[in-house]
Design an enzyme around this catalytic site. Structure first.
Site, PDB file in Angstrom:
ATOM      1  N   ASN A  73    -104.959   5.280  22.559  1.00 21.90           N
ATOM      2  CA  ASN A  73    -104.682   5.753  21.016  1.00 21.90           C
ATOM      3  C   ASN A  73    -105.491   7.157  20.911  1.00 21.90           C
ATOM      4  O   ASN A  73    -105.232   7.802  19.999  1.00 21.90           O
ATOM      5  CB  ASN A  73    -105.243   4.594  20.219  1.00 21.90           C
ATOM      6  CG  ASN A  73    -104.095   3.563  20.100  1.00 21.90           C
ATOM      7  OD1 ASN A  73    -103.316   3.662  19.440  1.00 21.90           O
ATOM      8  ND2 ASN A  73    -104.346   2.479  20.970  1.00 21.90           N
TER       9      ASN A  73
ATOM     10  N   THR B 170     -96.401  -2.870  14.312  1.00 18.21           N
ATOM     11  CA  THR B 170     -95.700  -1.476  14.723  1.00 18.21           C
ATOM     12  C   THR B 170     -94.649  -2.012  15.715  1.00 18.21           C
ATOM     13  O   THR B 170     -94.897  -2.264  16.872  1.00 18.21           O
ATOM     14  CB  THR B 170     -96.438  -0.294  15.563  1.00 18.21           C
ATOM     15  OG1 THR B 170     -97.329   0.226  14.604  1.00 18.21           O
ATOM     16  CG2 THR B 170     -95.561   0.584  15.895  1.00 18.21           C
TER      17      THR B 170
END
Length: 393
Positions: free
Chosen positions: A388, A185
């Site tokens: 997360n 990412t």
């Protein structure tokens, strides 16, 4: 001959490139969330994208341009990935670009953030129309593209080909989580004034990719938005193919290492060096398996020299290997050698000292051939879960 020198600053130090970042209302914190890169002349462009099958709308929009197109503007937003948004996601990019109050050619968009939400067109458009295209605000740009990043990621180099002939190259990037081989990412924007021929750009990107961005792992996930974009405005008028290839690899390596070190709560950046594998494929397989293993990562977080997890991961990678030829070491501390466990209290203490460092190597000699490969990873601990678990908020 050529010389390569690291220099301070951001991509706005390169002649003809401008950049900046603002708060457009996407991040509740009030931090920068919208940025741009602008060149006062058209640039040749090449890009590498994620191998994730669900490519985000900005990637699909880019791929609609004709082969060999040129551009002078990149718009980048954080907080919203514009991924899994279908045709609407592409249409929203076109809405923004057709309503800009300044003239640009073949504009490119790049996005990062939460997947599955429509792009906030009005906020982005309102923000973009306040841009000052003469801005030299590399720091503002670097902050605008950050998501869970702990710090900005950028680097700059100058290459002297011969006396009086030089060119510059630099990058600004983001990336801390969902980092896995086959890009990560990550968004990485590389700008140069080198007079690099269009046909050399993609070749140079591919050449540097395998040992940089494709060699890193934070958590084993590959994003929908991964982008490495190379822009060349050629304003220096100078170029050397070998010099450009080498300095581009350096730029990509620098950024890749910054990403690994910033792996959402990571405290340790680790090189997994696999030596003497039977084939290059085996060397890459084993190294990437190690950099990607959650069991290995958590052992690193605990500063536990658990070589059994290293051996198990290598064996599970299905490469050609044998206990009788395998050697495992933490830096220069050998803990397992060709079927013999060397892990007594003294050796364990030395290995434990290695793991207390911020950076170190885990060396695995397979003893089956002559091929080598190094992958890069980090530890994984409580902070990763915390970040997360709350990512959408």
């Amino acid at each position: 001959m050529f010389s390569i020198f690291p220099i301070k600053g951001y991509i706005d130090q390169i002649e003809g490139f401008y950049c900046g970042g603002i708060h457009a209302g996407l991040k509740p914190s009030g931090a920068n969330d919208l940025g741009f890169i602008y060149s006062d002349t058209l640039c040749d462009v090449e890009a590498l994208f994620t191998r994730n099958k669900f490519q985000a709308a900005p990637l699909k929009h880019y791929l609609q341009y004709p082969k060999g197109f040129q551009s002078n503007f990149v718009l980048i937003n954080s907080k919203n990935a514009n991924a899994m948004t279908g045709q609407e996601g592409i249409d929203n990019i076109n809405k923004i670009f057709t309503a800009l109050t300044f003239d640009v050619t073949n504009p490119i968009m790049s996005s990062t953030g939460v997947i599955g939400n429509p792009l906030p067109v009005e906020k982005i458009l309102a923000g973009a129309n306040t841009f000052d295209l003469s801005s030299k605000d590399g720091e503002g740009l670097s902050k605008a593209i950050m998501t869970t990043d702990a710090y900005a990621k950028h680097c700059m180099y100058e290459v002297e080909i011969e006396t009086g002939k030089s060119f510059k190259i630099g990058a600004v990037a983001k990336g801390a989580g969902m980092i896995n081989p086959n890009l990560a990412t990550m968004l990485c924007f590389i700008c140069t004034d080198a007079a690099v021929p269009k046909e050399d750009m993609l070749e140079a990107l591919h050449s540097g990719m395998e040992t940089t961005f494709n060699a890193i792992s934070v958590d084993g996930d590959t994003s929908t938005n991964d982008t490495v974009l190379l822009l060349s405005n050629k304003k220096s008028g100078h170029y050397d193919k070998e010099a450009f290839k080498e300095v581009l690899r350096l730029v990509m390596h620098d950024i890749a290492m910054l990403m690994v070190a910033d792996g959402e709560g990571a405290k340790k950046a680790v090189a997994f060096e696999v030596r003497n594998a039977l084939t290059q494929e085996d060397a890459q397989k084993a190294a990437k398996a190690l950099s990607n293993s959650l069991l290995v990562k958590t052992a690193l977080f605990g500063e536990d020299p658990n070589f059994g997890r290293i051996a198990s991961t290598i064996g599970a990678s299905e490469i050609t290997c044998s206990e009788e030829t395998l050697v495992i070491a933490y830096n220069d501390v050998v803990v397992f050698e060709k079927g013999k466990i060397l892990f007594n209290k003294e050796v364990e203490a030395k290995a434990n000292e290695v793991l207390k460092n911020d950076q170190f190597k885990i060396i695995c000699d397979i003893g089956q051939g002559s091929e080598s490969y190094t992958a890069y990873g980090c530890d994984l601990g409580y902070k990763y879960v915390e970040i997360n678990a709350d990512y959408r908020t």
